[in-house]
Scaffold this active site. Structure first.
Site, PDB file in Angstrom:
ATOM      1  N   TYR A 124      -1.041   1.852  12.920  1.00 48.27           N
ATOM      2  CA  TYR A 124       0.109   1.305  12.195  1.00 48.27           C
ATOM      3  C   TYR A 124       0.579   2.293  11.121  1.00 48.27           C
ATOM      4  CZ  TYR A 124       0.045  -3.588  13.923  1.00 48.27           C
ATOM      5  OH  TYR A 124       0.140  -4.731  14.669  1.00 48.27           O
ATOM      6  N   SER A 125      -0.327   2.615  10.139  1.00 47.34           N
ATOM      7  CA  SER A 125       0.077   3.422   8.971  1.00 47.34           C
ATOM      8  C   SER A 125       0.452   4.846   9.371  1.00 47.34           C
ATOM      9  CB  SER A 125      -1.058   3.489   7.964  1.00 47.34           C
ATOM     10  OG  SER A 125      -1.510   2.199   7.656  1.00 47.34           O
ATOM     11  N   GLU A 244      -5.369 -10.354  11.278  1.00 44.61           N
ATOM     12  CA  GLU A 244      -6.152  -9.396  10.501  1.00 44.61           C
ATOM     13  C   GLU A 244      -6.475  -9.960   9.112  1.00 44.61           C
ATOM     14  OE1 GLU A 244      -4.275  -5.577  10.248  1.00 44.61           O
ATOM     15  OE2 GLU A 244      -6.048  -4.617   9.416  1.00 44.61           O
ATOM     16  N   SER A 368      -2.407  -4.069   0.589  1.00 45.77           N
ATOM     17  CA  SER A 368      -2.995  -3.932  -0.754  1.00 45.77           C
ATOM     18  C   SER A 368      -2.814  -5.216  -1.565  1.00 45.77           C
ATOM     19  CB  SER A 368      -2.356  -2.755  -1.494  1.00 45.77           C
ATOM     20  OG  SER A 368      -1.036  -3.092  -1.854  1.00 45.77           O
ATOM     21  N   GLU A 370      -1.592  -5.557  -4.499  1.00 52.18           N
ATOM     22  CA  GLU A 370      -0.262  -5.622  -5.133  1.00 52.18           C
ATOM     23  C   GLU A 370       0.755  -6.210  -4.154  1.00 52.18           C
ATOM     24  OE1 GLU A 370      -2.203  -2.967  -5.102  1.00 52.18           O
ATOM     25  OE2 GLU A 370      -2.627  -2.487  -7.195  1.00 52.18           O
TER      26      GLU A 370
HETATM   27  C1  LIG Z   1     -10.648   2.144   4.513  1.00 51.57           C
HETATM   28  C2  LIG Z   1      -9.268   2.059   5.090  1.00 51.57           C
HETATM   29  C3  LIG Z   1      -9.103   1.877   6.447  1.00 51.57           C
HETATM   30  C4  LIG Z   1      -7.819   1.824   6.996  1.00 51.57           C
HETATM   31  N1  LIG Z   1      -7.704   1.676   8.370  1.00 51.57           N
HETATM   32  C5  LIG Z   1      -6.470   1.670   8.912  1.00 51.57           C
HETATM   33  C6  LIG Z   1      -6.309   1.587  10.333  1.00 51.57           C
HETATM   34  O1  LIG Z   1      -7.288   1.510  11.086  1.00 51.57           O
HETATM   35  N2  LIG Z   1      -5.070   1.615  10.849  1.00 51.57           N
HETATM   36  C7  LIG Z   1      -3.952   1.688  10.054  1.00 51.57           C
HETATM   37  O2  LIG Z   1      -2.849   1.670  10.595  1.00 51.57           O
HETATM   38  N3  LIG Z   1      -4.068   1.777   8.711  1.00 51.57           N
HETATM   39  C8  LIG Z   1      -5.296   1.784   8.125  1.00 51.57           C
HETATM   40  N4  LIG Z   1      -5.425   1.891   6.756  1.00 51.57           N
HETATM   41  C9  LIG Z   1      -4.222   2.104   5.946  1.00 51.57           C
HETATM   42  C10 LIG Z   1      -3.815   0.922   5.095  1.00 51.57           C
HETATM   43  O3  LIG Z   1      -3.238  -0.077   5.876  1.00 51.57           O
HETATM   44  C11 LIG Z   1      -2.862   1.467   4.031  1.00 51.57           C
HETATM   45  O4  LIG Z   1      -3.631   2.319   3.198  1.00 51.57           O
HETATM   46  C12 LIG Z   1      -2.223   0.378   3.224  1.00 51.57           C
HETATM   47  O5  LIG Z   1      -1.314  -0.337   3.995  1.00 51.57           O
HETATM   48  C13 LIG Z   1      -1.493   0.967   1.984  1.00 51.57           C
HETATM   49  O6  LIG Z   1      -0.601   1.946   2.371  1.00 51.57           O
HETATM   50  P1  LIG Z   1      -0.629   3.425   1.726  1.00 51.57           P
HETATM   51  O7  LIG Z   1      -2.020   3.924   1.750  1.00 51.57           O
HETATM   52  O8  LIG Z   1       0.428   4.227   2.371  1.00 51.57           O
HETATM   53  O9  LIG Z   1      -0.265   3.208   0.193  1.00 51.57           O
HETATM   54  P2  LIG Z   1       1.186   2.956  -0.424  1.00 51.57           P
HETATM   55  O10 LIG Z   1       1.918   1.964   0.402  1.00 51.57           O
HETATM   56  O11 LIG Z   1       1.818   4.273  -0.650  1.00 51.57           O
HETATM   57  O12 LIG Z   1       0.809   2.286  -1.792  1.00 51.57           O
HETATM   58  C14 LIG Z   1       0.345   3.060  -2.909  1.00 51.57           C
HETATM   59  C15 LIG Z   1       0.161   2.113  -4.078  1.00 51.57           C
HETATM   60  O13 LIG Z   1       1.411   1.514  -4.425  1.00 51.57           O
HETATM   61  C16 LIG Z   1       1.323   0.089  -4.391  1.00 51.57           C
HETATM   62  N5  LIG Z   1       2.582  -0.470  -3.863  1.00 51.57           N
HETATM   63  C17 LIG Z   1       3.221  -0.098  -2.729  1.00 51.57           C
HETATM   64  N6  LIG Z   1       4.326  -0.842  -2.551  1.00 51.57           N
HETATM   65  C18 LIG Z   1       4.378  -1.711  -3.603  1.00 51.57           C
HETATM   66  C19 LIG Z   1       5.277  -2.758  -3.983  1.00 51.57           C
HETATM   67  N7  LIG Z   1       6.348  -3.052  -3.244  1.00 51.57           N
HETATM   68  N8  LIG Z   1       5.002  -3.460  -5.104  1.00 51.57           N
HETATM   69  C20 LIG Z   1       3.896  -3.170  -5.869  1.00 51.57           C
HETATM   70  N9  LIG Z   1       3.014  -2.179  -5.542  1.00 51.57           N
HETATM   71  C21 LIG Z   1       3.246  -1.469  -4.431  1.00 51.57           C
HETATM   72  C22 LIG Z   1       0.164  -0.213  -3.459  1.00 51.57           C
HETATM   73  O14 LIG Z   1      -0.418  -1.455  -3.735  1.00 51.57           O
HETATM   74  C23 LIG Z   1      -0.773   0.940  -3.762  1.00 51.57           C
HETATM   75  O15 LIG Z   1      -1.533   0.640  -4.906  1.00 51.57           O
HETATM   76  C24 LIG Z   1      -6.682   1.943   6.169  1.00 51.57           C
HETATM   77  C25 LIG Z   1      -6.863   2.108   4.792  1.00 51.57           C
HETATM   78  C26 LIG Z   1      -8.123   2.189   4.253  1.00 51.57           C
HETATM   79  C27 LIG Z   1      -8.266   2.372   2.770  1.00 51.57           C
END
Ligand SMILES: Cc1cc2nc3c(=O)[nH]c(=O)nc-3n(C[C@H](O)[C@H](O)[C@H](O)COP(=O)(O)OP(=O)(O)OC[C@H]3O[C@@H](n4cnc5c(N)ncnc54)[C@H](O)[C@@H]3O)c2cc1C
Length: 382
Positions: A124-125, A244, A368, A370
Site C-alpha cells: 500500500y504505502s 486490519e 497513525s 494522529e
Molecule cells: C513497522 C511498520 C510496518 C509497516 N508495514 C507496512 C506494510 O506491510 N505495507 C504497507 O503498505 N505499509 C506498511 N507500513 C507503512 C505504514 O502504513 C505507514 O508508515 C503509515 O501509513 C504512515 O505513513 P508514512 O510513514 O508515510 O508517514 P506520513 O503519512 O508521512 O506521516 C508522518 C507524520 O505526520 C502525521 N500526519 C500525517 N497526516 C496527518 C494529518 N492529516 N493530520 C495529523 N497528522 C498527520 C502522521 O501521524 C505521522 O506522525 C508499515 C509501517 C511500519 C512502521
C-alpha cells in the site's frame, strides 16, 4: 469440532492441542516473530490439524468461527506464549478475495494460503503516500501483447513488511488520473518472482530487516491479476483496512507485555515496591478497559452496528497502551533496558530493549494515531 461446541470446550481443545504440538523453541510471546520457512511450517501445522483460518467461512476451507470464537482462538494463542507471525494472506487478503475475488482467483489463491505454502505481503504505502494513501502513484498501464491482455507496473512501494520472504504481493496502483484521487486506483495481485520486481530490505532501529522497499520496473502482470473492477480498488482497500484495524485493535500485545512486566518484577524482587505496584495496578486497569472496549466493539461488529471510527478508537487505545506497558518495562528494568540482548532473569530471558522497540511503531502502522484521531474527531465533531 461439533457445531454446538461450547466456548469452554473450544478453549480447552485448542489449549491441549498447542501443549502437544506447538514447538517449545518457538514459545516466546513478544521478541520472536516467525518468518519465511518457519512461518510456513507453523501455518502448515495449523492446517494439517484443522486449526487454520478461524474467521474464513467453511465453504472456503476456514473454520467458520463466530467473532466470539475467534477471540477465544487468539486468546488461547496468547496465553500459550506462541510467537508472533504476520499472516497477511490469512488475515487480510483471504477475507478480501472471498468478498471481491472471482471464482478463479479464489480457487487459485485461497488453498495455498490455507496450506501455508504462499506468504503474502501488503503493497500500500509509497515513499510519498502513507497516511495520505490516495495520493499513491505506482502506475498500472493496460497492455495487449503476444501474452494477451495485462498491465505494466512502474513505481515503488515502501515499508513492505516481509517482502523479502513473501511469495506474492497485493498492491494498490494508479490506473487513472481523476479529480478525486481515490477514483483512479485499482487493486492487483502480483507474483514476487515476476521479472522487474526488486526487493531492497530496510534495516529498522532494532537492526532487523523486517520491511523493504519494493521496486517495479516494467513489471508485466496478467489481466486476471486485477481484483474487482478497474478504478474500484479504493473500495477493496477500505474493506481490507477495516479488517486490519480489527486485527491491530486487539490489545493482546499489551497483555503479553504485562505478563513480561510481572516476570521482571518477580525476578528483581520489585513486586512489593510501592512505585511498581502503583504503576502495575494502573496498567492492569487500563488493559481491563481496553479489553472491555475491544469486546464491546467486536460485539457491535457481530451485530453489524460498528462504525469505522470505533475501529480507529480501538486501534489508538491498544497501540498507545502497549507503548505505556513497554515504557514501564524500561522504568523498572533496572538499567538493563539500555542493552540490546536478552537479559537472564530468574531462569527466563527478557529482551526489554527489543520489546520497547517493538512498541514504538505500533502507533504508526495500520494508520497513525494522529490520523485515527482525525477520523474520530471528524465523526464526533463533524
Ligand atoms: C513497522 C511498520 C510496518 C509497516 N508495514 C507496512 C506494510 O506491510 N505495507 C504497507 O503498505 N505499509 C506498511 N507500513 C507503512 C505504514 O502504513 C505507514 O508508515 C503509515 O501509513 C504512515 O505513513 P508514512 O510513514 O508515510 O508517514 P506520513 O503519512 O508521512 O506521516 C508522518 C507524520 O505526520 C502525521 N500526519 C500525517 N497526516 C496527518 C494529518 N492529516 N493530520 C495529523 N497528522 C498527520 C502522521 O501521524 C505521522 O506522525 C508499515 C509501517 C511500519 C512502521
Amino acid at each position: 469440532m461439533s457445531d454446538n461446541e461450547t466456548d469452554d470446550a473450544l478453549r480447552s481443545r485448542f489449549t491441549d492441542w498447542l501443549r502437544e504440538y506447538y514447538p517449545e523453541k518457538w514459545r516466546d510471546p513478544l521478541s520472536l516473530r516467525l518468518r519465511g520457512p518457519a512461518e510456513k511450517t507453523w501455518l502448515a501445522l495449523l492446517f494439517e490439524h484443522g486449526w487454520r483460518a478461524p474467521g474464513w467461512p467453511r465453504e472456503h476451507g476456514g473454520l467458520g468461527y463466530s467473532l466470539q470464537q475467534q477471540l477465544i482462538y487468539h486468546d488461547v494463542l496468547a496465553q500459550h506464549g506462541t510467537a508472533r507471525f504476520i499472516d497477511f494472506g490469512g488475515t487480510l487478503l483471504g477475507p478480501t478475495l472471498i468478498r471481491f475475488g472471482t471464482p478463479a482467483q479464489k480457487a487459485r489463491h485461497l488453498p495455498p494460503i490455507l496450506r501455508g505454502e504462499a506468504l503474502w505481503c501488503q503493497g500500500y504505502s509509497e515513499p510519498n503516500a502513507g497516511s495520505d494513501l490516495a495520493s499513491l502513484s505506482l502506475q498500472a498501464i493496460p497492455t495487449r501483447d503476444a501474452e494477451g491482455d495485462g498491465f505494466i507496473l512502474n513505481g515503488s512501494k515502501i515499508w513492505t513488511t516481509q517482502a523479502d520472504s513473501a511469495d506474492w504481493i497485493f498492491l494498490l496502483a494508479r490506473t487513472a488520473k481523476t479529480e478525486r484521487p481515490q477514483d483512479g486506483i485499482s487493486f492487483f495481485l502480483a507474483d514476487m518472482k515476476t521479472p522487474g520486481i526488486t526487493v531492497r530490505p530496510i534495516v529498522n532501529l532494532e537492526g532487523e530487516d523486517e520491511f523493504s522497499q519494493v521496486f517495479f520496473d516494467n513489471v508485466r502482470i496478467p489481466a486476471d491479476a486485477l481484483v474487482h473492477e478497474v478504478n474500484k480498488g479504493w473500495t477493496v482497500a477500505r474493506s481490507l483496512l477495516g479488517v486490519e484495524r480489527i486485527v491491530n485493535g486487539n490489545p493482546h500485545l499489551s497483555k503479553k507485555a504485562l505478563v513480561v512486566l510481572d516476570t521482571l518484577a518477580r525476578a528483581t524482587g520489585q513486586q512489593n515496591v510501592p512505585a511498581f505496584r502503583l504503576a502495575r495496578a494502573q496498567l492492569a486497569c487500563e488493559l481491563h478497559n481496553a479489553q472491555a472496549l475491544y469486546a464491546q466493539i467486536c460485539d457491535a461488529a457481530i451485530r453489524g452496528d460498528a462504525a469505522p471510527e470505533q475501529f480507529s478508537m480501538m486501534k489508538v487505545v491498544s497501540s498507545e497502551l502497549f507503548q505505556r506497558v513497554a515504557d514501564a518495562l524500561i522504568q523498572f528494568g533496572q538499567g538493563h533496558a539500555g542493552q540490546k540482548d536478552a537479559m537472564p532473569y530468574d531462569g527466563s530471558t527478557i529482551d526489554l530493549h527489543q520489546i520497547y522497540m517493538l512498541s514504538r511503531p505500533a502507533t504508526i502502522y495500520s494508520g497513525s494515531s494522529e490520523v485515527q484521531r482525525n477520523i474520530i474527531a471528524r465523526s464526533v465533531l463533524g
